[in-house]
Design a protein around this motif. Structure first.
Motif, PDB file in Angstrom:
ATOM      1  N   GLY A   1      77.766 109.748  35.304  1.00  0.00           N
ATOM      2  CA  GLY A   1      79.061 110.470  36.195  1.00  0.00           C
ATOM      3  C   GLY A   1      78.743 111.338  36.936  1.00  0.00           C
ATOM      4  O   GLY A   1      77.851 111.902  37.331  1.00  0.00           O
TER       5      GLY A   1
ATOM      6  N   THR B   1      84.897 112.009  38.589  1.00  0.00           N
ATOM      7  CA  THR B   1      84.966 111.644  36.984  1.00  0.00           C
ATOM      8  C   THR B   1      85.379 112.311  35.770  1.00  0.00           C
ATOM      9  O   THR B   1      84.020 112.270  35.198  1.00  0.00           O
ATOM     10  CB  THR B   1      83.700 110.748  36.638  1.00  0.00           C
TER      11      THR B   1
ATOM     12  N   ILE C   1      81.875 107.698  33.266  1.00  0.00           N
ATOM     13  CA  ILE C   1      82.826 106.278  34.375  1.00  0.00           C
ATOM     14  C   ILE C   1      83.242 105.263  33.850  1.00  0.00           C
ATOM     15  O   ILE C   1      84.047 104.167  33.968  1.00  0.00           O
ATOM     16  CB  ILE C   1      81.124 106.146  34.969  1.00  0.00           C
TER      17      ILE C   1
ATOM     18  N   GLU D   1      78.958 103.318  39.958  1.00  0.00           N
ATOM     19  CA  GLU D   1      78.939 104.041  40.680  1.00  0.00           C
ATOM     20  C   GLU D   1      80.388 104.247  40.956  1.00  0.00           C
ATOM     21  O   GLU D   1      81.427 103.222  41.156  1.00  0.00           O
ATOM     22  CB  GLU D   1      78.824 104.194  42.541  1.00  0.00           C
ATOM     23  N   PRO D   2      80.620 105.701  41.243  1.00  0.00           N
ATOM     24  CA  PRO D   2      82.365 105.628  41.038  1.00  0.00           C
ATOM     25  C   PRO D   2      83.275 104.430  42.099  1.00  0.00           C
ATOM     26  O   PRO D   2      82.877 104.862  43.438  1.00  0.00           O
ATOM     27  CB  PRO D   2      82.476 107.235  42.022  1.00  0.00           C
TER      28      PRO D   2
END
Ligand code: COA
Ligand code: AMP
Length: 630
Positions: free
Chosen positions: A307, A312, A78, A168-169
Motif C-alpha cells: 500500500g 490506500t 490495495i 499500484e493505486p
C-alpha cells in the motif's frame, strides 16, 4: 552499559566485540575468528564459519518451540487482504519452494533474480534461495524492462522468480510482459522462470521456460538448509552509481546474520516476539534488511505492507496497521510522512487509533527535514529517530542506539556512529577535519560485518568508487560534519546520485537515456528540491543541429523515454529544451549552479564559466516549469 561504553568496548577490541555478537547466531561450524584480511584493503567477516541464513531466520525459531508465533503479517489495503503466516508455516512453505527450485537444478552459488511486488511470496522466494545457498538478486517492481535486462546480464541468473502483476493505486503493473521484454533484451537467458499468478491478473506462461509457482512445487521433496561459508554471498542488490550501469552490492552470509541480529535490539529496541514494521519495499535495501532478514533472524514478527502512506485508503493507514498489529518499532522514509502530513496536518487520523504499543519511529533513506520530524513527534507523542545508512552498508552507520541508551535527540542529526563504524570527516586531501567543519564523510577500514565486501563482478569499480579517493577509508559519497558531542550531520551527496521519495537514482543514468534520443545532441539532468519527494529529476536537452521540431514534443518524448527505459520510479516528468548548457571553459556542465538557480538559492558565478548569458536562458526554462522563483 551506556552507548559510550559499548562503542569504546568495540573500539578497544573489535574482533572480540563481533565474536561475542556472533554467539547469537546458529553456526554449523563456528568461525575461528571474526576478521579476515584478504589483502590490499579488502576484508571479510567470519569467512571460515559455516551457517545458513534461512535456518537462522526460520527453522531455528520452530526448533526452539516458537513455530506457532506469527512470522509474517501481510497487510494489503490495495487488495483488501490481511493474512498471517506462522514460523512453522513459513518453514514448510520455504522448504517446499526450495525443494522445487532444487528439483529444477538450482544449487549453491547459482543466481536467482526475484521480481515481485510486496507479497509474502517475495520473502519466501528470498528465503528459499538462502536455504539452498543460491544467491538472489531482487529487482524493484518500479523499474522498466531494460533495467531488469541489465541486471539479468550482470547476475546471469539460472532462474527468475516473478509475480504475474503488481498493484499500484489505480493501475495494475503488468510484471510478466516486463519480464518477457527484459529476457528478450538481455543476452543471458535464464534456464526457467517461476511465475506466481496473482488473482488480479493471470499471466501467459511461455511453454518450456515458465513454470507455475504452485504447480512446480507439486510432489517435490522439501529441501533442508545447506550450510555455506561465512563469506558466501547471501545476495546481490543493485544500486545506482554515477553511471547508468548499476553497482551489484554483495552481502556475505556470516556478517549479514551477525550484524542484522545485533541491530534489532540495540538500535530498534525490540525483543524476539515483538512486531516490527518497516514500510518499504523488498526491492530496496531497507526491504532486504528490515522487512525480510533482520526481523526474522531475530525472531520478530514482520509486516509485508502492500500500500501507500496515503490514498490506500487514507492518511490513517500507517496508524491503523500499527494499532491493529501491535507494532512496537516502526521504520519509514521521511517522504512518506511528508505525504501523510500534507493530507492530515493536524494528525486527526492519529487520534482515531490506540498507538500505545508503539515505542519509537525510525526514519531513513533520505534527509529527514526538521519540520517532518517535529510534526511526527507532535502528532504521535513518540520519539522519532533519524538514522543514516546506505545500500552498501546494509545497516545503520549512524543512528540512535535506543536499545542501549536513548541519547538526547538533536533534530537535524541522525545521531551517533554505531559500533563497527569509525566515521571521520575528511578534507579533499584526506586529512581528518575538526568538529563542526564540513567535509567528505568516510569510514575507516575495515567496515563492520554486514557491509559490502566488494561489488559483483566489479572489484576494480569497487576500489575506484569507494576505496581509492581516501586510502584506508571507505568513501560514503555523502558530505557532512560531526559536532562537538560526536553527532553526525548529513548535508549532501558528493556525486551524481539523487534521492527521489527515498529512492536512490542516478542522474548520470538518466543522461545516458536522454542522450539516446535521436534528436538530442547534449543533455544534463539535475536534482531539484521538491516539498514531497525531497528531490525530483529535471532534464535539459539541446537539439541536434538542423532539428526543427516543437520543443514540447521532444520534451514529452524524453519524459516517455526515461519512463520506458528506467521506469516510473524515476519520476522523471520535468524536461526542457534549451539552446545551450552552461559550462566552464574546459567544457564541464555547471550542474550545481543550475540546481542553485532552480532552488532559488544564492550562488556565486563560477569564475571559469564560459558564457554567463546562458544562465538567463536556463532560468527562463526553469521558471516555465515552475522553478527558479524569487
Ligand atoms: N511497482 C511499479 N511501479 C511503482 C512501484 C512498484 N513497486 N512503486 C512505485 N511505482 C511507481 C508509482 O506508481 C509512480 O508511478 P506514476 O508515475 O505512474 O504515478 C512512480 O513509480 C513513482 O513512485 P513513488 O516515487 O513511490 O511515488 P508514489 O506516487 O507512488 O508515492 C508517496 C508517493 C508520496 C506516497 C511517496 O512519497 C512514498 O511514500 N513512496 C514510498 C517511499 C518509500 O517507501 N521509499 C523506500 C525507501 S526506504
Ligand atoms: P540507499 O542506498 O538507497 O539507501 O541510499 C543511501 C543514501 O541515501 C545515502 O548515501 C544518503 O545520501 C541518503 N540517506 C539515507 N539515509 C539518510 C539520512 N538519514 N539522512 C540523510 N541522507 C540519508
Amino acid at each position: 552499559m551506556g552507548y559510550q561504553d559499548v562503542y569504546q568496548s568495540w573500539k578497544s577490541d573489535p574482533e572480540g566485540f563481533w565474536m561475542q555478537a556472533a554467539e547469537a547466531i546458529d553456526w554449523d561450524e563456528k568461525p575461528s575468528k571474526a576478521l579476515f584480511e584478504v589483502g590490499d584493503n579488502l576484508y571479510e567477516w567470519f569467512a571460515d564459519g559455516k551457517t545458513n541464513t534461512c535456518w537462522n531466520a526460520v527453522d531455528r525459531h520452530v526448533e526452539a518451540g516458537r513455530g506457532g508465533q506469527v512470522a509474517i503479517i501481510y497487510d494489503s489495503p490495495i487488495t483488501g487482504t490481511v493474512h498471517k503466516i506462522t514460523y512453522s508455516e513459513l518453514r514448510n512453505r520455504v522448504a517446499r519452494l526450495a525443494g522445487a527450485l532444487r528439483a529444477k537444478g538450482i544449487e549453491k552459488g547459482d543466481r536467482v533474480i526475484i521480481y515481485m511486488p510486496m507479497v509474502p511470496e517475495a520473502l519466501e522466494a528470498m528465503l528459499a534461495c538462502s536455504r539452498l545457498g543460491a544467491i538472489h538478486s531482487v529487482v524493484f517492481g518500479g523499474f522498466a524492462a531494460s533495467e531488469l535486462a541489465v541486471r539479468i546480464d550482470d547476475a546471469k541468473p539460472k532462474a527468475i522468480i516473478a509475480a504475474s502483476c503488481g498493484v499500484e493505486p489505480g493501475r495494475v503493473v503488468h510484471y510478466k510482459p516486463l519480464l518477457d521484454g527484459a529476457i528478450e533484451q538481455a543476452t543471458h537467458a535464464p534456464d526457467f522462470c517461476v511465475i506466481f499468478q496473482r488473482e488480479q491478473e493471470v499471466a501467459h506462461l511461455e511453454e518450456g521456460r515458465d513454470v507455475d509457482w504452485h504447480g512446480f512445487q507439486y510432489g517435490v521433496e522439501p529441501a533442508e538448509c545447506v550450510p555455506v561459508e561465512g563469506n558466501h554471498p547471501a545476495y546481490i542488490l543493485y544500486t545506482s552509481g554515477t553511471t547508468g550501469a548499476p553497482k551489484g552490492v554483495i552481502r556475505h552470509t556470516g556478517g549479514h546474520l551477525v550484524a542484522l541480529n545485533w541491530s534489532m535490539k540495540n538500535i530498534y529496541n525490540v525483543d524476539p516476539g515483538d512486531v516490527f514494521w518497516a514500510a518499504s519495499d523488498v526491492g530496496w535495501v531497507v526491504g532486504h534488511s528490515y522487512i525480510c532478514y533482520a526481523p526474522l533472524i531475530h525472531g520478530n514478527t514482520t509486516i509485508v505492507f502492500e500500500g501507500k502512506p496515503i490514498g490506500t485508503p487514507d492518511a490513517g493507514t500507517f496508524w491503523r496497521i500499527i494499532s491493529e498489529h501491535n507494532v512496537r518499532s516502526f521504520f519509514t522514509a521521511p517522504t512518506a510522512f511528508r505525504a501523510v502530513k500534507r493530507d492530515d496536518p493536524q494528525g486527526e487520523f492519529v487520534r482515531k487509533y490506540d498507538l500505545s504499543c508503539l515505542k519509537a519511529i525510525y526514519l531513513a533513506g533520505e534527509r529527514a527535514d526538521p519540520d517532518t520530524i517535529e510534526w511526527a513527534m507532535n502528532v504521535t507523542s513518540k520519539p522519532v529517530y533519524d538514522h543514516w545508512w546506505q545500500t552498501e552498508t546494509g545497516w545503520t552507520i549512524a543512528g540512535m542506539p535506543a536499545g542501549i541508551e536513548a541519547l538526547p535527540v538533536k533534530i537535524g542529526s541522525p545521531s551517533v556512529p554505531m559500533p563497527g563504524y569509525d566515521v571521520q570527516i575528511l578534507d579533499e586531501a584526506g586529512h581528518p577535519m575538526k568538529a563542526g567543519e564540513l567535509g567528505a564523510i568516510a569510514v575507516k577500514l575495515p567496515l563492520p560485518p554486514g557491509t559490502l565486501p566488494t561489488l559483483w563482478n566489479a572489484e576494480d569499480r569497487f576500489r575506484k568508487s569507494y576505496l581509492s579517493h581516501f586510502p584506508g577509508y571507505y568513501e560514503t559519497g555523502d558530505a557532512g560534519m560531526i559536532d562537538e558531542d560526536g553527532y553526525l550531520y548529513i548535508m549532501a551527496r558528493t556525486d551524481d546520485v539523487i534521492n527521489v521519495a527515498g529512492h536512490r537514482l542516478s542522474t548520470g543514468g538518466m543522461e545516458e537515456v536522454l542522450a539516446g534520443h535521436p534528436d538530442v545532441a547534449e543533455c544534463a539532468v539535475i536534482g531539484v528540491t521538491d516539498q514531497l519527494k525531497g528531490q525530483l529529476p529535471m532534464g535539459f536537452v539541446c537539439l541536434t543541429k538542423g532539428v526543427n521540431r516543437p520543443h514540447e514534443e521532444v520534451a514529452k518524448e524524453c519524459v516517455k523515454l526515461v519512463r520506458d527505459k528506467i521506469g516510473p520510479v524515476a519520476a522523471f516528468k520535468l524536461c526542457a529544451v534549451v539552446d545551450r548548457l552552461p559550462k566552464t571553459r574546459s567544457g564541464k556542465i555547471l550542474r550545481a549552479t543550475m540546481v542553485k538557480i532552480a532552488d532559488g538559492e544564492a550562488f556565486k558565478l563560477p569564475a571559469t564559466i564560459d558564457d554567463p548569458a546562458i544562465l538567463d536562458e536556463i532560468k527562463l526554462a526553469l521558471q516555465d516549469m515552475g522553478y527558479a522563483k524569487g
